[in-house]
Write an enzyme that holds these catalytic residues in place. Structure first.
Site, PDB file in Angstrom:
ATOM      1  N   GLY A  19      -8.166   2.288 -17.046  1.00 16.81           N
ATOM      2  CA  GLY A  19      -6.970   2.293 -17.496  1.00 16.81           C
ATOM      3  C   GLY A  19      -5.234   3.407 -17.445  1.00 16.81           C
ATOM      4  O   GLY A  19      -5.896   3.952 -16.244  1.00 16.81           O
ATOM      5  N   ILE A  47     -15.397  -3.938 -18.414  1.00  4.71           N
ATOM      6  CA  ILE A  47     -14.659  -3.646 -20.058  1.00  4.71           C
ATOM      7  C   ILE A  47     -13.606  -3.096 -19.989  1.00  4.71           C
ATOM      8  O   ILE A  47     -12.938  -2.846 -18.871  1.00  4.71           O
ATOM      9  CB  ILE A  47     -15.649  -2.324 -19.804  1.00  4.71           C
ATOM     10  CG1 ILE A  47     -17.208  -1.514 -19.803  1.00  4.71           C
ATOM     11  CG2 ILE A  47     -15.012  -0.713 -20.706  1.00  4.71           C
ATOM     12  CD1 ILE A  47     -17.624  -0.683 -19.016  1.00  4.71           C
ATOM     13  N   LYS A  83      14.092   3.742 -23.708  1.00  2.00           N
ATOM     14  CA  LYS A  83      13.437   4.003 -25.246  1.00  2.00           C
ATOM     15  C   LYS A  83      14.340   5.149 -24.993  1.00  2.00           C
ATOM     16  O   LYS A  83      14.420   6.266 -25.240  1.00  2.00           O
ATOM     17  CB  LYS A  83      12.140   4.225 -25.108  1.00  2.00           C
ATOM     18  CG  LYS A  83      11.265   4.661 -27.025  1.00  2.00           C
ATOM     19  CD  LYS A  83      10.183   5.159 -26.756  1.00  2.00           C
ATOM     20  CE  LYS A  83       9.819   5.339 -28.037  1.00  2.00           C
ATOM     21  NZ  LYS A  83       8.037   6.457 -28.283  1.00  2.00           N
ATOM     22  N   LEU A 338      -9.080   8.691 -24.176  1.00  2.63           N
ATOM     23  CA  LEU A 338      -9.631   8.501 -25.803  1.00  2.63           C
ATOM     24  C   LEU A 338     -10.666   8.959 -26.303  1.00  2.63           C
ATOM     25  O   LEU A 338     -11.117   9.214 -27.091  1.00  2.63           O
ATOM     26  CB  LEU A 338      -9.316   6.942 -25.443  1.00  2.63           C
ATOM     27  CG  LEU A 338      -7.853   6.095 -26.171  1.00  2.63           C
ATOM     28  CD1 LEU A 338      -8.671   4.985 -25.621  1.00  2.63           C
ATOM     29  CD2 LEU A 338      -7.528   6.515 -27.175  1.00  2.63           C
TER      30      LEU A 338
END
Length: 516
Positions: A19, A47, A83, A338
């Site tokens: 990830g 996963i 952004k 996380l």
């Protein structure tokens, strides 16, 4: 003595999980450690990662620069857009919105910060909203964008930008980068974690196929599960649900409609909020909500009813408990991403927290003795950083006049951390705000959210009155005019992407892209 020190050097590093967190760590280590360490990453294709449209803050440019990544190439590969800030809709009151932008606002005069001069005039009904003095806040709703250029004192010299991109593509991009520099990826699931006799450090992990992988330093990027930091080491978790009551999210991509906005949007809903992150090929959306105040079905219906275009997948549910591990580094395991804790993506801080954890680890890089003072300092800095971000997020929920739903009524009336209460109390008097040490969000960020959500100080800095009012009015008028003129000259966001970093898919979808 030196020979001995070299012997204590860490040789093998194992990153558990891929990830964004895993591959950012692997990419940074492969570049910064220059091949002197064996870096291995274990992940399983079975996963799934959270992998949504991801928005960032300007600090990510430092990460890309440290890795020598070309910005345009990176945006092409990740379907990325630019952004200038985050638009908050319906947070302070229904029907109101403001943009929390990057970069400076206005220009100070004398000893006192700009916002105090603005406060004086605004209280007298002689100045528009604070955002009128920010180039980013004026340009963003017009869908204008450019990178900063060297133009002396002009606001275009101080444009600060971040990115919005596909997190799955970003991980893939960094994987390619890391593997090209020697990181070894192992596919598969971990069946067991083996602890060392005596000191309880992690000795190895065993894969489902029986392979045993040993390392000196373990980086836990296994997501919410915290396979090593919690599963094996039982580190413990501090729960912040009483301050940040949302505990679930749904993520869904949808088709793009209309222009690609150079900002992320966060719209307050009845029991949480919805994100909107525009990418080149689609829009990333999600609904973060509290299961105590709304059912999953209602939350899904609310999300799907508020998309720009047709959904491109089924909404993906996530469950979480907002909070942090009691230690981010425990024994020979460092939790990054996380696995170290979770704060909702309201201010796009998740990738920044990965980045700052990597930088902190590099700064306090251990040898095989794993000196406890070193670990304690890492944890002290990490706790300080996440506690300050937590306060900033709580501010968004608490500084509201909304009492139209039980959720917002709870947020408006809840007790908040003492550290936040002090900041709010100080601001309510004379509009003062002080940044503590190197906390992540600068004063201008706090000011934009406090003012944007309707907090109005009773007064302003007394030294403002040293200047004649006409001079202050002229100063503000000049800034506003310069900002408007600069925004008018900026190219459109889509034109800028077309000229610099449009992906192949985008060019195919819009053959005349950038021709107008």
């Amino acid at each position: 003595m030196q020979h001995n020190q070299a012997d204590r050097r860490i040789k093998q590093i194992l990153i558990v999980g891929g990830g964004t967190a895993g591959w950012m760590t692997a990419a940074a280590m492969s570049k910064l450690l220059g091949g002197h360490y064996q870096v291995r990453l274990v992940e399983s294709d079975e996963i799934s990662t959270v992998g949504v449209g991801e928005a960032t803050i300007p600090q990510i440019k430092l990460f890309n620069q440290a890795l020598g990544i070309d910005e345009d190439e990176f945006l092409r590969e990740t379907q990325g857009t630019f952004k200038l800030g985050i638009q908050f809709v319906d947070w302070g009151r229904l029907g109101e919105n403001y943009i929390h932008t990057f970069g400076s606002i206005g220009q100070d005069m004398g000893l006192v910060e700009f916002h105090h001069y603005w406060l004086k005039l605004h209280q007298a009904g002689l100045a528009p909203d604070f955002g009128a003095y920010s180039l980013a806040a004026v340009a963003a709703p017009q869908n204008k964008f450019m990178r900063a250029v060297d133009a002396g004192n002009s606001p275009v010299s101080h444009i600060a930008h971040a990115f919005q991109f596909d997190a799955g593509l970003y991980a893939r991009y960094l994987r390619k980068f890391a593997e090209a520099r020697g990181v070894v990826r192992t596919e598969g699931k971990i069946a067991d974690v083996i602890l060392r006799e005596g000191d309880g450090h992690v000795a190895a992990v065993t894969m489902e196929n029986g392979e045993r992988i040993e390392a000196d330093l373990f980086i836990d990027c296994s997501g919410f599960r915290g396979l090593l930091i919690e599963g094996a080491l039982k580190t413990g978790y501090e729960d912040w649900a009483h301050w940040l009551p949302c505990d679930r999210a749904l993520a869904v991509p949808c088709e793009s409609r209309g222009p690609i906005t150079p900002y992320t949007r966060a719209t307050a809903r009845t029991a949480g909020w919805q994100w909107r992150i525009p990418l080149q090929h689609r829009i990333g959306n999600g609904h973060v909500y509290s299961s105590k105040y709304i059912s999953d079905d209602e939350a899904t219906a609310q999300l799907l009813a508020n998309l720009d275009g047709a959904p491109l997948a089924e909404p993906k549910p996530l469950r979480f408990t907002t909070g942090k591990r009691k230690k981010f580094w425990n024994k020979n395991v460092v939790a990054i991403g996380l696995s170290s804790g979770f704060m909702e993506p309201l201010e796009s801080t998740s990738i920044h927290l990965i980045q700052s954890s990597i930088a902190r680890l590099m700064s306090l890089f251990p040898d095989r003795d794993f000196d406890q003072h070193n670990i304690d300092e890492f944890n002290r800095q990490a706790h300080f950083e996440v506690d300050k971000i937590r306060d900033f997020l709580v501010l968004h929920y608490h500084a509201t006049e909304r009492d139209d739903t039980p959720f917002w009524n709870y947020c408006r009336t809840m007790e908040v951390p003492e550290s936040l209460k002090q900041k709010m109390d100080l601001f309510k008097q004379h509009g003062r705000f002080y940044r503590e040490k190197d906390e992540m969000f600068a004063s201008v960020s706090w000011l934009q959210v406090m003012l944007g959500q309707g907090m109005r100080p009773q007064s302003y800095h007394p030294l403002v009155d040293l200047y004649p009012q006409e001079q202050i009015e002229a100063h503000l008028r000049t800034i506003k005019t310069v900002v408007e003129n600069c925004a008018a000259k900026m190219p459109g966001h889509e034109d800028f992407i077309a000229a610099h970093c449009a992906s192949a898919a985008m060019r195919m979808k819009r053959p005349n892209y950038g021709m107008r």
